[in-house]
Scaffold this motif. Structure first.
Motif, short mmCIF file in Angstrom:
data_model
loop_
_atom_site.label_atom_id
_atom_site.label_comp_id
_atom_site.label_asym_id
_atom_site.label_seq_id
_atom_site.Cartn_x
_atom_site.Cartn_y
_atom_site.Cartn_z
N LEU A 1 -17.24 12.06 -29.23
CA LEU A 1 -16.70 13.38 -29.55
C LEU A 1 -16.65 13.55 -31.06
CD1 LEU A 1 -13.65 13.59 -27.08
CD2 LEU A 1 -15.92 14.61 -26.80
N ALA A 2 -17.39 14.51 -31.55
CA ALA A 2 -17.34 14.82 -32.98
C ALA A 2 -16.09 15.64 -33.28
CB ALA A 2 -18.59 15.59 -33.40
N ASN A 3 -15.48 15.41 -34.43
CA ASN A 3 -14.34 16.19 -34.90
C ASN A 3 -13.10 16.03 -34.01
OD1 ASN A 3 -16.05 17.35 -36.95
ND2 ASN A 3 -16.86 18.73 -35.37
N HIS A 4 -13.01 14.91 -33.32
CA HIS A 4 -11.82 14.64 -32.51
C HIS A 4 -11.35 13.22 -32.75
CE1 HIS A 4 -11.54 18.28 -30.02
NE2 HIS A 4 -12.86 18.29 -30.02
N ASP A 5 -10.02 13.05 -32.76
CA ASP A 5 -9.44 11.72 -32.91
C ASP A 5 -9.39 10.97 -31.58
OD1 ASP A 5 -8.95 12.22 -35.62
OD2 ASP A 5 -7.02 13.17 -35.17
N SER A 6 -9.39 11.73 -30.48
CA SER A 6 -9.23 11.13 -29.15
C SER A 6 -10.55 10.61 -28.60
CB SER A 6 -8.63 12.17 -28.19
OG SER A 6 -7.43 12.70 -28.70
N LYS A 7 -10.42 9.79 -27.57
CA LYS A 7 -11.58 9.22 -26.89
C LYS A 7 -11.72 9.90 -25.52
CE LYS A 7 -12.26 5.90 -30.00
NZ LYS A 7 -13.50 5.78 -30.81
N LEU A 8 -12.99 10.05 -25.08
CA LEU A 8 -13.27 10.61 -23.76
C LEU A 8 -14.14 9.62 -22.99
CD1 LEU A 8 -13.27 12.90 -21.66
CD2 LEU A 8 -15.27 13.85 -22.83
N TYR A 9 -13.64 9.25 -21.79
CA TYR A 9 -14.35 8.28 -20.96
C TYR A 9 -14.62 8.84 -19.57
CZ TYR A 9 -12.28 5.01 -24.40
OH TYR A 9 -11.89 4.36 -25.55
N LEU A 10 -15.69 8.37 -18.97
CA LEU A 10 -15.89 8.50 -17.53
C LEU A 10 -15.30 7.24 -16.91
CD1 LEU A 10 -17.10 9.77 -14.96
CD2 LEU A 10 -19.23 8.55 -15.49
N LEU A 11 -14.38 7.41 -15.98
CA LEU A 11 -13.66 6.27 -15.43
C LEU A 11 -14.46 5.63 -14.30
CD1 LEU A 11 -10.89 5.20 -16.33
CD2 LEU A 11 -9.91 6.26 -14.29
N ASP A 12 -14.38 4.33 -14.18
CA ASP A 12 -15.01 3.60 -13.09
C ASP A 12 -14.10 3.72 -11.87
OD1 ASP A 12 -16.63 2.04 -11.55
OD2 ASP A 12 -16.06 0.14 -12.49
N TRP A 13 -14.20 4.86 -11.21
CA TRP A 13 -13.32 5.18 -10.09
C TRP A 13 -14.14 5.85 -9.00
CZ3 TRP A 13 -9.18 3.30 -8.29
CH2 TRP A 13 -8.35 3.99 -7.41
N TYR A 14 -13.57 5.96 -7.81
CA TYR A 14 -14.32 6.46 -6.66
C TYR A 14 -14.70 7.94 -6.80
CZ TYR A 14 -12.56 2.17 -4.54
OH TYR A 14 -12.27 0.85 -4.28
N LYS B 1 -1.33 14.81 -29.61
CA LYS B 1 -1.13 15.61 -28.41
C LYS B 1 -1.95 16.89 -28.43
CE LYS B 1 3.05 17.22 -27.65
NZ LYS B 1 4.47 17.24 -27.21
N ILE B 2 -2.01 17.55 -29.57
CA ILE B 2 -2.77 18.79 -29.69
C ILE B 2 -4.24 18.54 -29.41
CG2 ILE B 2 -3.49 20.62 -31.28
CD1 ILE B 2 -0.79 20.34 -32.66
N ASP B 3 -4.75 17.43 -29.91
CA ASP B 3 -6.16 17.08 -29.72
C ASP B 3 -6.46 16.78 -28.26
OD1 ASP B 3 -8.74 16.54 -31.06
OD2 ASP B 3 -8.42 14.48 -30.39
N VAL B 4 -5.58 16.04 -27.61
CA VAL B 4 -5.76 15.71 -26.19
C VAL B 4 -5.77 16.98 -25.34
CG1 VAL B 4 -4.71 14.58 -24.19
CG2 VAL B 4 -4.80 13.38 -26.39
N VAL B 5 -4.84 17.89 -25.63
CA VAL B 5 -4.78 19.16 -24.89
C VAL B 5 -6.04 19.98 -25.13
CG1 VAL B 5 -3.58 21.38 -24.73
CG2 VAL B 5 -2.26 19.24 -24.79
N ASP B 6 -6.51 20.00 -26.36
CA ASP B 6 -7.71 20.78 -26.69
C ASP B 6 -8.92 20.29 -25.90
OD1 ASP B 6 -9.26 22.68 -28.41
OD2 ASP B 6 -10.16 20.82 -29.15
N ILE B 7 -9.12 18.99 -25.85
CA ILE B 7 -10.25 18.43 -25.11
C ILE B 7 -10.13 18.75 -23.62
CG2 ILE B 7 -11.42 16.29 -24.44
CD1 ILE B 7 -10.47 15.14 -27.16
N ALA B 8 -8.94 18.55 -23.06
CA ALA B 8 -8.73 18.82 -21.64
C ALA B 8 -8.97 20.29 -21.31
CB ALA B 8 -7.31 18.41 -21.24
#
Length: 506
Positions: A298-311, A322-329
């Motif tokens: 993710l460019a211009n973001h402090d947070s990380k985005l993952y695809l989870l190894d889940w079903y 918090k603001i960054d996490v909300v923005d991505i979501a």
């Protein structure tokens, strides 16, 4: 039964459990006598050590129930309401509970405040702890992507079509009070035959993203300290940017708990769609132990985005801002609401009917937020009339209800009927019954149960049949989670989710 002794003991229980002052004991004793229509009373010596050791009021519930059945013509529902009324009177007033909760929160911790409310809710019989403890619960033995399974002995099965009807406003004249089991007006409500008494419920007011919410515990919790956070007005479930803000604000205030929301559409949502609410608690659901499968830069973001190894198709956003996490979501949700992928059977709309939404959940560890977003779609077709991304028909003998947040995150809540049916399956296997004999003896066994019996018969061993049945159920639950994945874990699905993420302007 000596009802005079029971009243003496109940007054002692209330004094210890609810901090009733000595000067108020006569007052509360007389309330109990009045509710039981008793015209005399004698103080007796009681075993205080026995009473003080009680962790719940089951002893009193059982004795009061027997007494009222013997001495009145009240129905079972009326007796339940009468006993709940007594516990409600004995419990601290709502304002006192709020004041003590706030005091503990400020002087000790969120954990201790939440424990106070939970223990009180057990002591006054709002949380049916002894019934919860009778539920069957086990974990799968898979080395990765573990799931948990519970057979809930008190939860009735619900039909997805009936749940969807809740979104339709009732006709004038049909409005009841309270409007539903989550309305704030339940506080102190006496109840009726189609609505349980709530005189012993106690709730804590919260402010989340500038809006009023209330925290309570679930009477029949699915896991330890299963809480519900509900809106102060009766309005439909909604998932939007404000939802993410509220969830993150909640874990700021109560990092001891996780919090999440059912989706806001039928089939992929929960069983109460007409009153916005969240669910949380102390437990860490299986999905929270899953590992990242892939990171999306993710460019211009402090947070990380993952695809989870889940079903199912789960994205994980992690970060301290918090603001960054909300923005991505919010950007993921906005894109997903209108995203089509015909190769993966994903359509966002049919005419004006929306199909795509998310199931969000949040936990906080130290300063790091973890926001889970499960991509959901409730579209149906001729092959899957109950939902393309719902439990497929071959699994409906085990689970046919909607897969809400708790199950989507790995804790399955299965119907109580399975206790009876698994015992009947063992009988069929032990006696080597033919299909016709099975149907004759157990008429509710359909083709799906017959297939289950045939499969278990291949390696039948009387000593290991219980574990074999559980393994069968575990595999069904895992396959149901795979059914709910909008992007399957195969080449087409993996390309599809990569393409979806690549289409978002972060």
């Amino acid at each position: 039964m000596d009802i005079n002794l029971i009243v003496n003991e109940l007054v002692r229980y209330a004094k210890v459990s609810f901090d009733i002052a000595d000067t108020d004991l006569i007052y509360f004793r007389n309330i109990i006598l009045g509710e039981l229509n008793l015209s005399s009373f004698k103080e007796l010596e009681i075993d205080t050590r026995k009473i003080d050791s009680f962790k719940n009021p089951d002893y009193f519930t059982e004795n009061l129930n027997d007494f009222l059945k013997e001495t009145t013509e009240l129905s079972d529902n009326e007796i339940d309401r009468k006993i709940t009324k007594i516990y409600g009177f004995l419990s601290p007033r709502p304002s006192s509970v709020i004041a003590k909760f706030d005091s503990i929160y400020k002087s000790e911790s969120d954990k201790e405040a939440l424990n106070y409310l939970y223990n009180l809710s057990i002591k006054n019989d709002y949380v049916k702890k002894s019934k919860i403890d009778k539920n069957l619960l086990w974990s799968s033995t898979y080395p990765d992507k573990n799931i948990e399974v519970s057979i809930n002995l008190s939860k009735p099965e619900k039909n997805n079509k009936d749940i969807a009807k809740l979104l339709v406003k009732p006709k004038t004249g049909d409005v009841k009070y309270p409007l539903c089991l989550l309305c704030k007006e339940n506080l102190g409500y006496y109840g009726r035959d189609d609505h349980p008494a709530r005189e012993n419920i106690r709730t804590i007011p919260l402010k989340l993203d500038g809006e009023n919410r209330y925290l309570q515990y679930s009477p029949y919790g699915y896991f330890n300290m299963h809480c519900i956070v509900f809106k102060d007005t009766h309005s439909n479930m909604v998932i939007n940017e404000s939802t993410f803000k509220k969830l993150l604000t909640f874990v700021d205030n109560f990092p001891y708990f996780f919090i999440g929301s059912n989706a806001d559409l039928p089939i992929v949502g929960g069983s109460i769609l007409n009153h916005e609410h969240y669910q949380g608690g102390e437990h860490r659901l299986p999905i929270m132990h899953a590992k990242p499968k892939k990171e999306y830069p993710l460019a211009n973001h402090d947070s990380k985005l993952y695809l989870l190894d889940w079903y199912n198709s789960t994205l994980l956003i992690q970060g301290e801002n918090k603001i960054d996490v909300v923005d991505i979501a919010t950007k993921i949700l906005t894109k997903w609401r209108n995203y089509d992928d015909l190769d993966n059977d994903i359509l966002s709309f049919s005419d004006e009917a929306a199909h795509s939404t998310v199931t969000p959940c949040v936990k906080k560890d130290g300063n790091v937020y973890s926001l889970y977003l499960i991509l959901r779609n409730n579209r149906c077709n001729a092959e899957y009339p109950d939902g393309i991304f719902h439990a497929h028909p071959e699994y409906h003998h085990i689970k046919h209800e909607g897969i809400g947040i708790i199950e989507a995150m790995g804790l399955f809540i299965l119907p109580a009927r399975l206790v009876r049916q698994t015992n009947q399956i063992k009988d069929c296997l032990k006696n080597n019954l033919s299909d016709s004999e099975i149907i004759s003896k157990y008429p509710d066994f359909d083709k799906l149960f017959l297939n289950m019996i045939h499969k278990l018969a291949l390696n039948y061993n009387e000593e290991t049949i219980d574990s074999s049945i559980r393994e069968y159920i575990n595999n069904v639950c895992r396959n149901i989670l795979k059914d709910t994945a909008v992007f399957k874990d195969n080449e087409k699905g993996n390309k599809g989710i990569d393409k979806f993420i690549g289409s978002i302007e972060f």
